[in-house]
Scaffold this motif. Structure first.
Motif, PDB file in Angstrom:
ATOM      1  N   LEU A  48       0.867  -1.185   0.000  1.00 20.94           N
ATOM      2  CA  LEU A  48       0.000   0.000   0.000  1.00 20.94           C
ATOM      3  C   LEU A  48       0.899   1.230   0.000  1.00 20.94           C
ATOM      4  N   ILE A  49       0.767   2.036  -1.069  1.00 15.79           N
ATOM      5  CA  ILE A  49       1.543   3.282  -1.136  1.00 15.79           C
ATOM      6  C   ILE A  49       0.696   4.380  -0.503  1.00 15.79           C
ATOM      7  N   ILE A  50       1.313   5.193   0.338  1.00 13.40           N
ATOM      8  CA  ILE A  50       0.561   6.315   0.912  1.00 13.40           C
ATOM      9  C   ILE A  50       1.337   7.630   0.792  1.00 13.40           C
ATOM     10  N   GLY A  51       0.569   8.720   0.897  1.00  7.26           N
ATOM     11  CA  GLY A  51       1.177  10.050   0.991  1.00  7.26           C
ATOM     12  C   GLY A  51       0.922  10.542   2.413  1.00  7.26           C
ATOM     13  N   GLY A  52      -0.049  11.455   2.537  1.00  4.42           N
ATOM     14  CA  GLY A  52      -0.371  11.994   3.863  1.00  4.42           C
ATOM     15  C   GLY A  52      -1.424  11.191   4.615  1.00  4.42           C
ATOM     16  N   GLY A  53      -2.016  10.184   3.966  1.00  2.00           N
ATOM     17  CA  GLY A  53      -3.067   9.384   4.620  1.00  2.00           C
ATOM     18  C   GLY A  53      -4.333  10.189   4.917  1.00  2.00           C
ATOM     19  N   CYS A  54      -4.598  11.185   4.082  1.00  2.56           N
ATOM     20  CA  CYS A  54      -5.773  12.065   4.309  1.00  2.56           C
ATOM     21  C   CYS A  54      -7.025  11.519   3.653  1.00  2.56           C
ATOM     22  N   ASN A  55      -6.895  10.436   2.914  1.00 10.15           N
ATOM     23  CA  ASN A  55      -8.072   9.928   2.216  1.00 10.15           C
ATOM     24  C   ASN A  55      -8.210   8.422   2.387  1.00 10.15           C
ATOM     25  N   ILE A  56      -7.702   7.934   3.523  1.00  3.59           N
ATOM     26  CA  ILE A  56      -7.685   6.484   3.767  1.00  3.59           C
ATOM     27  C   ILE A  56      -8.348   6.210   5.115  1.00  3.59           C
ATOM     28  N   ILE A 115      -6.090  21.988   0.549  1.00  8.05           N
ATOM     29  CA  ILE A 115      -6.481  20.568   0.530  1.00  8.05           C
ATOM     30  C   ILE A 115      -5.310  19.774   1.111  1.00  8.05           C
ATOM     31  N   PRO A 116      -5.555  18.991   2.159  1.00  4.02           N
ATOM     32  CA  PRO A 116      -4.433  18.289   2.775  1.00  4.02           C
ATOM     33  C   PRO A 116      -3.981  17.075   1.950  1.00  4.02           C
ATOM     34  N   GLY A 117      -2.689  16.780   2.026  1.00  9.75           N
ATOM     35  CA  GLY A 117      -2.187  15.602   1.330  1.00  9.75           C
ATOM     36  C   GLY A 117      -0.925  15.917   0.558  1.00  9.75           C
ATOM     37  N   CYS A 118      -0.381  14.881  -0.087  1.00  8.29           N
ATOM     38  CA  CYS A 118       0.870  15.026  -0.837  1.00  8.29           C
ATOM     39  C   CYS A 118       0.566  15.142  -2.333  1.00  8.29           C
ATOM     40  N   VAL A 119       1.520  15.702  -3.055  1.00  8.65           N
ATOM     41  CA  VAL A 119       1.319  15.973  -4.478  1.00  8.65           C
ATOM     42  C   VAL A 119       1.001  14.702  -5.276  1.00  8.65           C
ATOM     43  N   GLY A 120       1.745  13.615  -5.023  1.00  5.62           N
ATOM     44  CA  GLY A 120       1.524  12.387  -5.799  1.00  5.62           C
ATOM     45  C   GLY A 120       0.114  11.851  -5.607  1.00  5.62           C
ATOM     46  N   SER A 121      -0.342  11.821  -4.373  1.00  2.00           N
ATOM     47  CA  SER A 121      -1.681  11.277  -4.103  1.00  2.00           C
ATOM     48  C   SER A 121      -2.780  12.199  -4.611  1.00  2.00           C
ATOM     49  N   CYS A 122      -2.484  13.493  -4.628  1.00  3.34           N
ATOM     50  CA  CYS A 122      -3.499  14.421  -5.140  1.00  3.34           C
ATOM     51  C   CYS A 122      -3.752  14.158  -6.630  1.00  3.34           C
ATOM     52  N   ILE A 127      -7.804  15.585  -7.202  1.00  5.06           N
ATOM     53  CA  ILE A 127      -8.517  16.413  -6.226  1.00  5.06           C
ATOM     54  C   ILE A 127      -9.240  17.573  -6.910  1.00  5.06           C
ATOM     55  N   GLY A 128     -10.298  18.017  -6.289  1.00  3.83           N
ATOM     56  CA  GLY A 128     -11.058  19.122  -6.868  1.00  3.83           C
ATOM     57  C   GLY A 128     -11.701  19.960  -5.786  1.00  3.83           C
ATOM     58  N   ALA A 129     -11.881  21.229  -6.094  1.00  4.67           N
ATOM     59  CA  ALA A 129     -12.606  22.131  -5.186  1.00  4.67           C
ATOM     60  C   ALA A 129     -12.909  23.423  -5.927  1.00  4.67           C
ATOM     61  N   LEU A 177       4.405   3.620  -8.466  1.00  6.37           N
ATOM     62  CA  LEU A 177       4.733   4.609  -7.431  1.00  6.37           C
ATOM     63  C   LEU A 177       5.016   5.923  -8.160  1.00  6.37           C
ATOM     64  N   ILE A 178       4.165   6.900  -7.921  1.00  4.20           N
ATOM     65  CA  ILE A 178       4.357   8.209  -8.553  1.00  4.20           C
ATOM     66  C   ILE A 178       5.507   8.886  -7.824  1.00  4.20           C
ATOM     67  N   PHE A 179       6.521   9.304  -8.598  1.00  5.56           N
ATOM     68  CA  PHE A 179       7.717   9.862  -7.975  1.00  5.56           C
ATOM     69  C   PHE A 179       7.766  11.382  -8.093  1.00  5.56           C
ATOM     70  N   ILE A 222     -13.106  30.183   3.580  1.00  3.58           N
ATOM     71  CA  ILE A 222     -14.336  29.388   3.417  1.00  3.58           C
ATOM     72  C   ILE A 222     -14.100  27.965   3.930  1.00  3.58           C
ATOM     73  N   ARG A 223     -12.964  27.394   3.548  1.00  2.00           N
ATOM     74  CA  ARG A 223     -12.689  26.009   3.956  1.00  2.00           C
ATOM     75  C   ARG A 223     -12.575  25.897   5.480  1.00  2.00           C
ATOM     76  N   ASN A 224     -11.871  26.862   6.078  1.00  2.00           N
ATOM     77  CA  ASN A 224     -11.706  26.806   7.537  1.00  2.00           C
ATOM     78  C   ASN A 224     -13.033  26.927   8.267  1.00  2.00           C
ATOM     79  N   VAL A 335     -13.426   8.013   0.099  1.00  2.00           N
ATOM     80  CA  VAL A 335     -12.318   7.565   0.936  1.00  2.00           C
ATOM     81  C   VAL A 335     -11.953   6.121   0.565  1.00  2.00           C
ATOM     82  N   ILE A 336     -10.645   5.831   0.605  1.00  2.00           N
ATOM     83  CA  ILE A 336     -10.186   4.468   0.303  1.00  2.00           C
ATOM     84  C   ILE A 336     -10.242   3.654   1.592  1.00  2.00           C
ATOM     85  N   ILE A 337     -10.969   2.546   1.532  1.00  2.00           N
ATOM     86  CA  ILE A 337     -11.169   1.757   2.756  1.00  2.00           C
ATOM     87  C   ILE A 337     -10.246   0.543   2.717  1.00  2.00           C
TER      88      ILE A 337
END
Ligand SMILES: Cc1cc2nc3c(=O)[nH]c(=O)nc-3n(C[C@H](O)[C@H](O)[C@H](O)COP(=O)(O)OP(=O)(O)OC[C@H]3O[C@@H](n4cnc5c(N)ncnc54)[C@H](O)[C@@H]3O)c2cc1C
Length: 338
Positions: A48-56, A115-122, A127-129, A177-179, A222-224, A335-337
């Protein structure tokens, strides 16, 4: 490269769920990637590859190897009259990258501020907003096939971007693995202001001439005001995706609930607000032990302290069930479960 055993994942997921990985490794350089590719550990373990774990959401311990991508760096690789091209390490914090763009007057990523997280996982998540998706500023990326060691460059088309997805989320989960990622930012302002309450917030700043720094501040404000602070409350942002339905289905719901929140995408395709549906089912602010639905945003499931992954998951199932019973729509997790 230091492979740890029986490693706690609590500080590697923003839900703050206590789960363990049989093995855990952090990669900070290309040399680390090669050491991993050449090691035996890949042969016998699930990855399992992870970045910031913000969507798991970890519902169970992970029986295998968790690979945290942690390389850093932002580099300008070329520019012309219109655009600038930046290569960004996959482990770089996404919002630090957006801030870098804003500070240098490179345009296009500002709506994706905070938006929290790392560039590769985004990229994986596209990601969108506020009317912008990552694919709008994406140029190409470099990834390693962690099993063969092959290095591949993916352009936008090869990434197969869709709503909160890409080829890396579907077909090639934890194979590539996105580098690093190359983004193409504009040197000219072309702000997207029509989504959410961006315009209303900007109007309140009467007298100030709009610039990219102001727009970023507005998005952050707005996000805060709507989303939990992940340093205080565990969450992974929106738990479910907004569902897409036909005109007939949209109309059927609208007849019963004229106040429905929905967006016409094209003829016979409507995006419904999952937050509105969850709210309509009465979930906003509900709490069961330490698992709950955030009081300011019905789509955000939160861990107020010591909720387990199973408790969060069971709550998400109850929400899905009640939305299905009321609207006959099956919400899908964003979210990835695990
Ligand atoms: C408070 C909050 C607000 C949020 N708001 C938004 C929002 O407005 N819009 C939005 O789209 N999302 C939002 N999210 C979700 C989240 O921020 C994004 O999905 C982000 O991309 C997750 O990044 P991450 O590094 O934490 O990814 P992770 O959760 O670590 O991983 C996500 C996926 O990417 C894969 N992956 C990670 N790194 C790599 C890599 N280097 N190579 C290959 N695969 C990899 C993982 O296997 C996993 O499948 C929010 C989350 C929170 C907590």
């Amino acid at each position: 490269m230091n492979i740890k055993q029986n490693h706690s994942l609590k500080k590697y997921n923003t839900f703050n769920i206590e789960a363990k990985a049989d093995y855990f490794v952090e990669l900070s350089s290309e040399a680390d990637v090669f050491s991993l590719i050449n090691s035996d550990i890949l042969k016998n373990n699930e990855i399992l590859i992870i970045g910031g774990g913000c969507n798991i959401l970890f519902v169970n311990d992970f029986k295998g190897l968790v690979v945290k991508v942690a390389n850093k760096g932002i580099e300008k690789i070329k520019e012309d009259k219109e655009n600038v091209y930046l290569r960004v390490a996959a482990g770089e914090d996404w919002d630090s990258f957006v801030k870098y763009c804003v500070n240098n007057n490179y345009y296009g990523a500002e709506n994706l501020s905070l938006i929290p997280g790392c560039v590769g996982s985004c990229v994986v998540q596209n990601i969108g907003a506020y009317g912008v998706e990552l694919k709008n500023v994406f140029y190409e990326l470099t990834a390693y096939d962690i099993f063969s060691g092959d290095k591949t460059v993916f352009d936008k088309q090869k990434c197969e971007f869709g709503y909160r997805k890409s080829i890396f989320k579907n077909k090639t989960f934890s194979k590539y693995l996105i580098f690093s990622v190359v983004f193409k930012l504009s040197k000219k302002q072309n702000f997207v202001l029509d989504y959410g309450n961006i315009k209303q917030e900007i109007e309140k700043l009467s007298g100030s001439k709009l610039n990219v720094k102001i727009l970023r501040d507005v998005v952050c404000k707005i996000r805060n005001s709507k989303l939990p602070d992940i340093t205080q409350i565990g969450s992974a942002g929106s738990f479910f995706k907004n569902p897409f339905v036909s005109f007939d289905k949209f109309f059927e719901i609208k007849k019963k609930y004229p106040e429905i929140v929905a967006y016409k995408i094209k003829d016979n395709l409507y995006k419904l607000s999952a937050a509105w549906m969850v709210d309509k089912c009465g979930w906003k602010g509900k709490r069961f032990g330490d698992a709950g639905v955030y009081e300011k945003q019905a789509l955000v499931i939160v861990n107020y302290g010591n909720a387990t992954g199973k408790e969060i998951y069971n709550l998400s199932k109850e929400i899905q069930k009640s939305v299905f019973e009321k609207f006959n729509i099956q919400l899908q997790p964003e979210v990835i479960i695990i």
